[in-house]
Design an enzyme around this catalytic site. Structure first.
Site, PDB file in Angstrom:
ATOM      1  N   ASP A 104       6.134  -0.840  -5.586  1.00  0.00           N
ATOM      2  CA  ASP A 104       4.738  -0.720  -5.167  1.00  0.00           C
ATOM      3  C   ASP A 104       4.226   0.698  -5.386  1.00  0.00           C
ATOM      4  OD1 ASP A 104       6.360   0.322  -3.167  1.00  0.00           O
ATOM      5  OD2 ASP A 104       5.319  -0.668  -1.516  1.00  0.00           O
ATOM      6  N   ASP A 107       6.814   7.516  -4.711  1.00  0.00           N
ATOM      7  CA  ASP A 107       6.423   8.622  -3.846  1.00  0.00           C
ATOM      8  C   ASP A 107       7.394   9.781  -4.096  1.00  0.00           C
ATOM      9  OD1 ASP A 107       5.542  10.278  -1.788  1.00  0.00           O
ATOM     10  OD2 ASP A 107       5.370   8.658  -0.343  1.00  0.00           O
ATOM     11  N   PHE A 156      -1.739   9.155   2.383  1.00  0.00           N
ATOM     12  CA  PHE A 156      -1.069   7.967   2.931  1.00  0.00           C
ATOM     13  C   PHE A 156      -1.861   6.742   2.492  1.00  0.00           C
ATOM     14  CE2 PHE A 156       1.028   4.998   5.538  1.00  0.00           C
ATOM     15  CZ  PHE A 156       2.250   5.567   5.850  1.00  0.00           C
ATOM     16  N   ASP A 163       2.080  -0.657   3.486  1.00  0.00           N
ATOM     17  CA  ASP A 163       1.809  -0.763   4.919  1.00  0.00           C
ATOM     18  C   ASP A 163       1.859   0.573   5.630  1.00  0.00           C
ATOM     19  OD1 ASP A 163       4.580  -0.802   6.940  1.00  0.00           O
ATOM     20  OD2 ASP A 163       4.801  -0.552   4.786  1.00  0.00           O
TER      21      ASP A 163
END
Length: 195
Positions: A104, A107, A156, A163
């Site tokens: 997804d 990071d 974020f 989520d």
């Protein structure tokens, strides 16, 4: 839920168009392999990538297999702890298969780096990575992603599978979460995020 979003980065239609492009690229890149009878498998990193993989799989015009792994490197808080755990392993043997890891968001890259090393030890024919989002961050591990949906800011991000404390995954778009939402929870020790 929508009121907690500071800014929408990628609308539902924009995401769908980009996934169609990635699916077409994968179809083209793997067509010869499938023609030769070689197997291609998408491996989703749960839970965040499940929605992305479901949509991506329907845009790949080839016979493919799918499997799932759950890996955690966050524990409590909004930053990676650096400790990686496999919570759910693959059910399939991937030896000799062409693996496409579906992420997804890239990071820090610590979790994905661990996962790629783990999968490589199982003897696949090849491993590539497709990530819906890649964060613009200086501390990111060096990972070669063959397919990237979008570059996104080091904020974020939630929605479309991503989520915060198991919320916002079902948003049809991707947006930046209001900092007040997670700062308050972090102070109370209630924050958690699992990739």
């Amino acid at each position: 839920m929508h009121k907690d979003i500071q800014e929408i980065l990628f609308e539902e239609k924009t995401i769908a168009c980009r996934i169609e492009e990635i699916g077409a690229a994968i179809t083209q890149d793997y067509a010869d392999m499938v023609e030769r009878g070689e197997r291609v498998m998408l491996v989703s990193v749960l839970r965040g990538a499940a929605i992305f993989m479901a949509d991506l799989a329907r845009r790949i015009d080839l016979p493919i297999e799918m499997d799932y792994m759950a890996i955690s490197s966050y524990g409590n808080g909004t930053k990676s702890s650096g400790v990686v755990r496999i919570l759910k392993d693959l059910t399939s043997d991937i030896k000799g298969q062409h693996i496409i890891v579906v992420e997804d968001i890239l990071d820090s890259g610590l979790t994905l780096k661990y996962l790629l090393k783990n999968l490589a030890s199982r003897g696949p024919a090849s491993i590539e990575v497709v990530t819906l989002l890649r964060k613009e961050t200086l501390q990111q591990a060096k990972i070669d992603c063959k397919y990237i949906g979008f570059e996104c800011p080091d904020q974020f991000i939630v929605g479309y599978g991503l989520d915060y404390a198991e919320r916002y995954r079902n948003l049809p778009y991707i947006g930046i979460l209001e900092p007040g939402v997670y700062h308050q929870a972090d102070q109370l020790g209630d924050a958690r995020r699992v990739d």
